[in-house]
Design an enzyme around this catalytic site. Structure first.
Site, mmCIF file in Angstrom:
data_model
loop_
_atom_site.group_PDB
_atom_site.id
_atom_site.type_symbol
_atom_site.label_atom_id
_atom_site.label_comp_id
_atom_site.label_asym_id
_atom_site.label_seq_id
_atom_site.Cartn_x
_atom_site.Cartn_y
_atom_site.Cartn_z
ATOM 1 N N GLN A 33 22.284 -12.418 9.189
ATOM 2 C CA GLN A 33 22.015 -13.407 10.238
ATOM 3 C C GLN A 33 22.132 -14.817 9.676
ATOM 4 O O GLN A 33 22.248 -15.012 8.472
ATOM 5 C CB GLN A 33 20.598 -13.181 10.784
ATOM 6 N N ASP A 75 8.625 -13.371 7.202
ATOM 7 C CA ASP A 75 7.926 -14.629 6.896
ATOM 8 C C ASP A 75 6.557 -14.376 6.269
ATOM 9 O O ASP A 75 5.900 -15.295 5.800
ATOM 10 C CB ASP A 75 7.794 -15.498 8.159
ATOM 11 N N ASP A 131 7.396 -6.154 13.589
ATOM 12 C CA ASP A 131 7.423 -7.625 13.723
ATOM 13 C C ASP A 131 8.883 -8.039 13.566
ATOM 14 O O ASP A 131 9.304 -8.514 12.515
ATOM 15 C CB ASP A 131 6.544 -8.226 12.621
ATOM 16 N N SER A 132 9.638 -7.836 14.638
ATOM 17 C CA SER A 132 11.093 -7.935 14.526
ATOM 18 C C SER A 132 11.649 -9.124 15.294
ATOM 19 O O SER A 132 10.947 -9.754 16.082
ATOM 20 C CB SER A 132 11.718 -6.672 15.116
ATOM 21 N N THR A 133 12.906 -9.395 15.049
ATOM 22 C CA THR A 133 13.659 -10.325 15.877
ATOM 23 C C THR A 133 13.930 -9.642 17.226
ATOM 24 O O THR A 133 13.560 -8.484 17.445
ATOM 25 C CB THR A 133 14.988 -10.684 15.179
ATOM 26 N N ASP A 134 14.612 -10.348 18.126
ATOM 27 C CA ASP A 134 14.928 -9.782 19.450
ATOM 28 C C ASP A 134 15.846 -8.555 19.281
ATOM 29 O O ASP A 134 16.512 -8.422 18.256
ATOM 30 C CB ASP A 134 15.650 -10.833 20.308
#
Ligand code: SAM
Length: 284
Positions: free
Chosen positions: A35, A90, A160-163
């Site tokens: 990404q 993060d 706890d992910s991205t879209d």
């Protein structure tokens, strides 16, 4: 995504809205094999991390999301010893999980090591528990890791992910949830960041249906404010193996031995309350 006249804007075509921050400067930009990542310094929100044009965290408001991804599940499970975070590079969710003394091991399975390395540099406060002896940081695909995880060895899995696009796409479907179910001990809890109840209602329904189809006994969606994400209102969905989700350890939460900035027993109860439109849409 655009930066015009010192404003970073995340345009959200699907809901016809956008979220913006006034920025002082771009501190870092790179393309990883997974990404693109940018870090900005903002005038009012501290540092801002952006992945593929989408806001991930700001210094000022990340506590809302990270606390609500961790503590409701940990204060619902009677004694979670083994916790796994999928994504979460993060390290903010990891920090919250490790505030619980009952946790003996917390593994963070993040696909992109660069997210963590940049968090260490620009969000050091989120990474302050990374050297806790109970913490383990792995940099591999969470889908593969979960498929290979030994059965009935985990108490809580936090996604706890991205879209659900790009590397995170496969973290939102029945096949993945089935792997989570197998890896959880009886009474174990899966937590999925489930996007905005206002902007992503069809996706929220899909997530909940996939969890039920995978064999989870009970599913519950919690809502909370999150200014840096589209619509400013976000959700997490909890699914439990073999046990219902009607109660949490309210007295334990009220007497918690660590500090939080958003989470407390009252906010937990409030997050479980469901607005009329959501009750109707989710059939509750
Ligand atoms: N919840 C925050 C949001 O919605 O903005 C995301 C925080 S966290 C930075 C999301 C992380 O999920 C990213 O660092 C990304 O690399 C990671 N991720 C995406 N797909 C993944 C996968 N298949 N396995 C492990 N980590 C993944």
């Amino acid at each position: 995504m655009s930066v015009e006249e010192n404003w970073f804007n995340e345009r959200h075509d699907y809901s016809g809205s956008s979220i913006g921050f006034r920025v002082k400067q771009l501190l870092h930009a790179e393309k990883t094999p997974f990404q693109s990542i940018e870090i900005y310094d903002t005038t009012d929100w501290g540092k801002l991390m952006v992945i593929d044009g989408c806001t991930m965290v700001t210094t000022r408001d990340n506590f809302l999301y990270h606390e609500m991804m961790a503590h409701p599940a940990l204060f619902t499970h009677p004694r979670a010893k083994r916790v796994v975070i999928i994504g979460g590079g993060d390290c903010g969710t990891l920090r919250e999980v490790l505030k619980h003394d009952e946790v003996e091991s917390a593994v963070q399975v993040e696909i992109d090591e660069r997210v963590t390395r940049l968090a260490e540099k620009y969000f050091p406060e989120l990474c302050e528990s990374n050297s806790d002896p109970r913490a383990q940081l792995l940099f591999i695909d969470g889908i593969k890791w979960m498929a290979e995880c030994e059965g009935e060895t985990l108490d809580i899995v936090i996604v706890d992910s991205t879209d659900p696009i790009g590397p995170a796409e496969g973290l939102f479907n029945e096949a993945f949830y089935h792997c989570c179910l197998k890896a959880l001990r009886p009474g174990g809890i899966l937590v999925q960041q489930s996007e905005s109840p206002l902007a992503h209602l069809p996706l929220l329904k899909t997530i909940r249906n996939a969890m039920k189809a995978a064999g989870f006994h009970a599913v519950r969606t919690l809502t909370f404010p999150q200014p840096c994400y589209p619509t400013g209102w976000w959700s997490s969905t909890l699914a439990r193996k073999g046990v219902d989700l009607s109660t949490f350890r309210e007295r334990g939460a009220a007497a918690k031995q660590f500090s939080t900035r958003y989470y407390n027993a009252e906010m937990h109860k409030a997050a479980l309350a469901m607005p009329e439109f959501l009750k109707e849409a989710l059939g509750e």
